[in-house]
Design a protein around this motif. Structure first.
Motif, short mmCIF file in Angstrom:
data_model
loop_
_atom_site.label_atom_id
_atom_site.label_comp_id
_atom_site.label_asym_id
_atom_site.label_seq_id
_atom_site.Cartn_x
_atom_site.Cartn_y
_atom_site.Cartn_z
N PRO A 165 -14.13 1.69 -12.14
CA PRO A 165 -14.12 3.15 -12.32
C PRO A 165 -13.82 3.93 -11.04
CG PRO A 165 -15.97 2.19 -13.49
CD PRO A 165 -15.40 1.10 -12.63
N ASN A 166 -14.16 3.33 -9.89
CA ASN A 166 -13.95 4.05 -8.64
C ASN A 166 -12.89 3.45 -7.73
OD1 ASN A 166 -15.87 6.24 -8.94
ND2 ASN A 166 -17.41 4.61 -8.91
N ASP A 167 -12.26 2.35 -8.15
CA ASP A 167 -11.04 1.92 -7.50
C ASP A 167 -9.93 2.85 -7.99
OD1 ASP A 167 -12.16 -0.20 -6.19
OD2 ASP A 167 -11.42 -1.74 -7.55
N VAL A 168 -9.10 3.29 -7.10
CA VAL A 168 -7.96 4.13 -7.49
C VAL A 168 -6.70 3.46 -6.94
CG1 VAL A 168 -6.93 6.42 -7.43
CG2 VAL A 168 -9.42 6.18 -7.36
N VAL A 169 -5.82 3.09 -7.85
CA VAL A 169 -4.65 2.30 -7.45
C VAL A 169 -3.61 3.17 -6.74
CG1 VAL A 169 -5.01 0.67 -9.33
CG2 VAL A 169 -3.46 2.62 -9.65
N ASN A 170 -2.77 2.50 -5.98
CA ASN A 170 -1.61 3.13 -5.37
C ASN A 170 -0.59 3.42 -6.47
OD1 ASN A 170 0.81 3.71 -3.98
ND2 ASN A 170 0.37 2.24 -2.35
N PRO A 171 -0.20 4.67 -6.66
CA PRO A 171 0.71 4.98 -7.77
C PRO A 171 2.07 4.30 -7.66
CG PRO A 171 0.51 6.86 -6.29
CD PRO A 171 -0.55 5.88 -5.90
N PHE A 172 2.41 3.81 -6.48
CA PHE A 172 3.72 3.19 -6.29
C PHE A 172 3.68 1.67 -6.47
CE2 PHE A 172 3.99 6.89 -3.18
CZ PHE A 172 4.41 7.77 -4.17
N THR A 173 2.46 1.10 -6.65
CA THR A 173 2.35 -0.34 -6.87
C THR A 173 1.55 -0.67 -8.12
OG1 THR A 173 0.32 -0.57 -5.57
CG2 THR A 173 2.41 -0.74 -4.38
N GLY A 174 0.67 0.27 -8.54
CA GLY A 174 -0.21 -0.01 -9.67
C GLY A 174 -1.37 -0.91 -9.29
N THR A 175 -1.54 -1.15 -8.00
CA THR A 175 -2.62 -2.01 -7.51
C THR A 175 -3.33 -1.31 -6.36
OG1 THR A 175 -1.25 -3.11 -5.84
CG2 THR A 175 -1.25 -4.05 -8.06
N VAL A 176 -4.49 -1.89 -5.95
CA VAL A 176 -5.15 -1.36 -4.76
C VAL A 176 -4.56 -2.09 -3.55
CG1 VAL A 176 -7.29 -0.53 -5.78
CG2 VAL A 176 -7.05 -2.96 -5.30
N GLY A 177 -3.35 -1.72 -3.21
CA GLY A 177 -2.65 -2.35 -2.10
C GLY A 177 -1.36 -1.61 -1.80
N CYS A 178 -0.67 -2.05 -0.78
CA CYS A 178 0.57 -1.41 -0.35
C CYS A 178 1.79 -2.15 -0.89
CB CYS A 178 0.64 -1.39 1.19
SG CYS A 178 -0.58 -0.32 1.97
N PRO A 179 2.91 -1.46 -1.00
CA PRO A 179 4.14 -2.13 -1.37
C PRO A 179 4.56 -3.14 -0.30
CG PRO A 179 4.35 0.27 -1.55
CD PRO A 179 3.09 -0.02 -0.81
N SER A 180 5.42 -4.05 -0.65
CA SER A 180 5.91 -5.06 0.29
C SER A 180 6.56 -4.38 1.50
CB SER A 180 6.92 -5.97 -0.39
OG SER A 180 7.48 -6.88 0.51
N GLY A 181 6.21 -4.83 2.70
CA GLY A 181 6.77 -4.26 3.91
C GLY A 181 5.95 -3.14 4.50
N PHE A 182 4.89 -2.69 3.81
CA PHE A 182 4.06 -1.60 4.29
C PHE A 182 2.72 -2.13 4.79
CE2 PHE A 182 7.16 0.50 1.77
CZ PHE A 182 7.28 1.79 2.26
N THR A 183 2.10 -1.37 5.69
CA THR A 183 0.80 -1.73 6.26
C THR A 183 -0.25 -0.72 5.82
OG1 THR A 183 1.83 -2.70 8.22
CG2 THR A 183 -0.48 -2.08 8.40
N ALA A 184 -1.43 -1.21 5.45
CA ALA A 184 -2.53 -0.34 5.04
C ALA A 184 -3.32 0.12 6.26
CB ALA A 184 -3.45 -1.06 4.07
N MET A 185 -3.57 1.43 6.34
CA MET A 185 -4.35 2.00 7.43
C MET A 185 -5.45 2.88 6.84
SD MET A 185 -1.45 3.12 10.21
CE MET A 185 -0.45 1.90 11.08
N GLN A 186 -6.71 2.54 7.13
CA GLN A 186 -7.83 3.33 6.59
C GLN A 186 -7.87 4.70 7.23
OE1 GLN A 186 -11.70 1.55 6.97
NE2 GLN A 186 -12.76 3.33 6.08
N PHE A 187 -8.08 5.73 6.41
CA PHE A 187 -8.21 7.09 6.94
C PHE A 187 -9.45 7.80 6.42
CE2 PHE A 187 -6.08 7.72 2.90
CZ PHE A 187 -6.70 8.84 2.37
#
Length: 613
Positions: free
Chosen positions: A443-465
């Motif tokens: 209920p409180n995970d919110v997916v990345n709208p560009f992947t549909g997952t809790v993660g980054c697209p290929s080639g991208f790096t996740a940075m916490q803000f």
């Protein structure tokens, strides 16, 4: 190629750059000689700060260096002049300034730019760069001509002697002009090419010396952190020790420098005004007054020894050597530009990314090595070229000047100005945002709208803000931004963030600054995508956080400089991943985009976006 072909255009260019009259205007004119005599003259501006050569001194035309004093006259002809040319109403061309200082773009003297003299240091500051804009001004005083008296010559070296060429060279100094100059430089250094282009598009870059600082000041707030100002004054002739007492700033004999941030340009404005007054004032104690007692050599005129009946051969330099010399000057100019840019970045006046700052010391050593290798090649093309017709010597010059040869000896071709472009708005493209609940409760995970997952697209790096307290599960969650280096992969458009409280509490609604303060996306930029779900600190209800995008792949850069979070109680601060601090990079405005509750301290926290000015 003959000396006539090489020097004819250079003579006219240097005469014009030095302010010498070549036609029917009042002032000094070159001697009216026969065709053969006119074809073998060289005009040279000394690179020393006072006097560098004597009447009757020889010069090697091939090596472009002075030789012994070979002839002398009991008396000299003196032609007095009293002319002043004050160039403060508009800036000079860089090439014109370099010529008038003696560091011609087409001569061996160019390689003297790396010397430690005040004149060389000032001339290096004129170096052109895609990341800087320089405006140059000059006060030029001409006081007289001193000419060898051909009616009373005394030979110090016997004409026709076997060692004539090595001792006296191809030509001799017939006359020189004395006087003095005071140069002013107002230079803007930019953090990036885009910052320079933005500045030029807004206000242009050509103003009178007296108003240049006020023009720059009108745009200063927009370029805080993205630009800085460097001013210099250089005095040639007269009492050079007075310059620093009048202008202040860091000083050496004949040269004074001052640096200003865009938040405090007043000292640079005062520097320019004081310098203009000093350069143009008349009367006792002024610059022009001190020139009368301490004039400097401005321009030398050399003539072929044949004018005095010495049977010295006329030597020529072939096209292959000329091309090799040109190639070396081009490489040299690139490395001087790189060296000056490294010095600017190390000064701390501009924002430098941590990665680039960690490489500046290595760049500094690398450019010194490159310049040393170029210097060795220059010796082969000038100092060691004792006979310009010797195939072995010519081949040593041509081969040694080739980039492949220099690289084989350790030259680094990657040290170019492009490697020093610092634009924190350029390096990244946008790959979405998402939220991960500590317990991974859906209920409180919110997916990345560009992947549909809790993660980054290929080639991208996740940075916490962000670090937030979730409304439904009552636990903590981390929020992430996905970025990738520009040019490595396509990203998505980004047109802002906004936050909407479940019950419409004004205290927890945060509008989209990209959309004129609306709780929505800008017109024509697609729909809102939810990327976060948090608890609002004031209402204790949930808030939905949204990003705006067209949702299609694009190569455009991300127009933001990161995000970060500041906890009211300080326990859940989250640094900007692009700076490592609770702040924006230079050149970005800080805008609030969220108001959330934090999980550990249970306090409110503000989330900020860094938007380019």
């Amino acid at each position: 190629m003959t000396r006539q072909q090489v020097m004819r255009g250079a003579v006219a260019a240097v005469l014009a750059a030095a302010g010498l009259n070549c036609g029917g205007e009042a002032g000094w004119e070159p001697p009216k000689l026969g065709v053969q005599e006119q074809s073998s003259e060289t005009v040279m501006v000394p690179t020393g700060i006072t006097t560098a050569a004597r009447l009757g001194q020889g010069r090697d035309w091939v090596k472009e260096e002075l030789r012994s004093e070979c002839v002398r006259s009991a008396t000299s002809v003196t032609i007095p002049l009293q002319q002043a040319n004050l160039r403060f109403s508009s800036s000079m061309l860089r090439e014109e300034a370099s010529e008038s200082l003696g560091f011609s773009l087409e001569a061996k003297a160019r390689f003297g730019l790396v010397d430690a003299s005040a004149k060389a240091r000032f001339s290096r500051s004129l170096t052109s760069s895609s990341l800087s804009v320089g405006m140059f001004y000059m006060a030029d005083y001409r006081l007289g001509i001193q000419k060898l008296d051909e009616g009373s010559l005394q030979w110090l070296v016997q004409p026709g002697s076997a060692d004539w060429l090595s001792r006296c060279g191809d030509e001799f100094m017939l006359q020189k002009e004395v006087g003095g100059q005071l140069y002013l430089l107002y230079r803007l250094d930019f953090s990036s090419l885009s910052a320079r282009q933005e500045f030029e598009a807004s206000v242009g870059v050509s103003w009178p010396a007296g108003s240049v600082n006020s023009q720059v000041s009108s745009q200063a707030s927009r370029f805080a952190g993205r630009a800085s100002v460097h001013v210099e004054a250089f005095q040639y002739g007269g009492d050079v020790t007075r310059l620093s007492s009048i202008l202040g700033g860091a000083a050496e004999a004949g040269r004074v420098v001052l640096d200003c941030s865009m938040t405090n340009l007043a000292p640079c404005g005062a520097f320019m005004q004081n310098a203009i007054t000093y350069a143009s004032a008349q009367g006792a104690g002024t610059f022009s007054d001190s020139l009368n007692s301490q004039p400097a050599d401005r321009v030398y005129l050399f003539k072929d020894w044949g004018m005095l009946g010495v049977p010295a051969p006329v030597r020529t330099v072939g096209a292959s050597v000329q091309q090799a010399r040109t190639s070396l000057r081009q490489l040299f100019d690139q490395q001087v530009e790189f060296q000056e840019r490294v010095a600017t970045l190390k000064s701390g006046r501009l924002y430098v990314s941590p990665d680039l700052r960690s490489r500046l010391d290595a760049h500094e050593l690398g450019v010194q090595r490159n310049l040393s290798l170029i210097s060795d090649a220059v010796k082969r093309c000038y100092d060691q070229l004792t006979d310009p017709q010797n195939p072995t010597l010519v081949n040593d010059c041509v081969t040694g000047s080739q980039l492949s040869t220099l690289v084989s000896k350790g030259y680094d071709p990657n040290l170019t100005i492009a490697a020093l472009n610092v634009d924190v708005r350029l390096p990244f493209v946008f790959g979405g945002m998402y939220q991960v609940d500590d317990s991974r409760s859906s209920p409180n995970d919110v997916v990345n709208p560009f992947t549909g997952t809790v993660g980054c697209p290929s080639g991208f790096t996740a940075m916490q803000f962000g670090r937030i307290y979730t409304p439904e599960h009552r636990t903590g969650a981390n929020q992430f931004l996905c970025v990738a280096p520009q040019g490595t992969v396509q990203g998505w458009s980004f047109t802002g963030l906004f936050q909407v409280d479940d019950r419409g509490s004004a205290g927890n609604n945060v509008s989209n600054t990209f959309a004129g303060g609306l709780l929505n996306c800008p017109m024509g930029t697609g729909i809102a995508y939810r990327f976060g779900r948090a608890t609002g600190p004031e209402s204790l209800w949930g808030v939905n956080q949204n990003l705006c995008s067209l949702g299609t792949r694009t190569s455009e850069k991300m127009p933001l400089g990161g995000l970060y979070q500041v906890d009211d109680c300080g326990r859940n601060n989250v640094a900007n991943p692009l700076t490592g601090t609770l702040s924006c990079p230079d050149g970005f405005a800080t805008l609030q985009v969220g108001r959330v509750k934090t999980p550990e301290s249970r306090c409110g926290a503000n989330q900020y976006l860094c938007k380019a000015y």
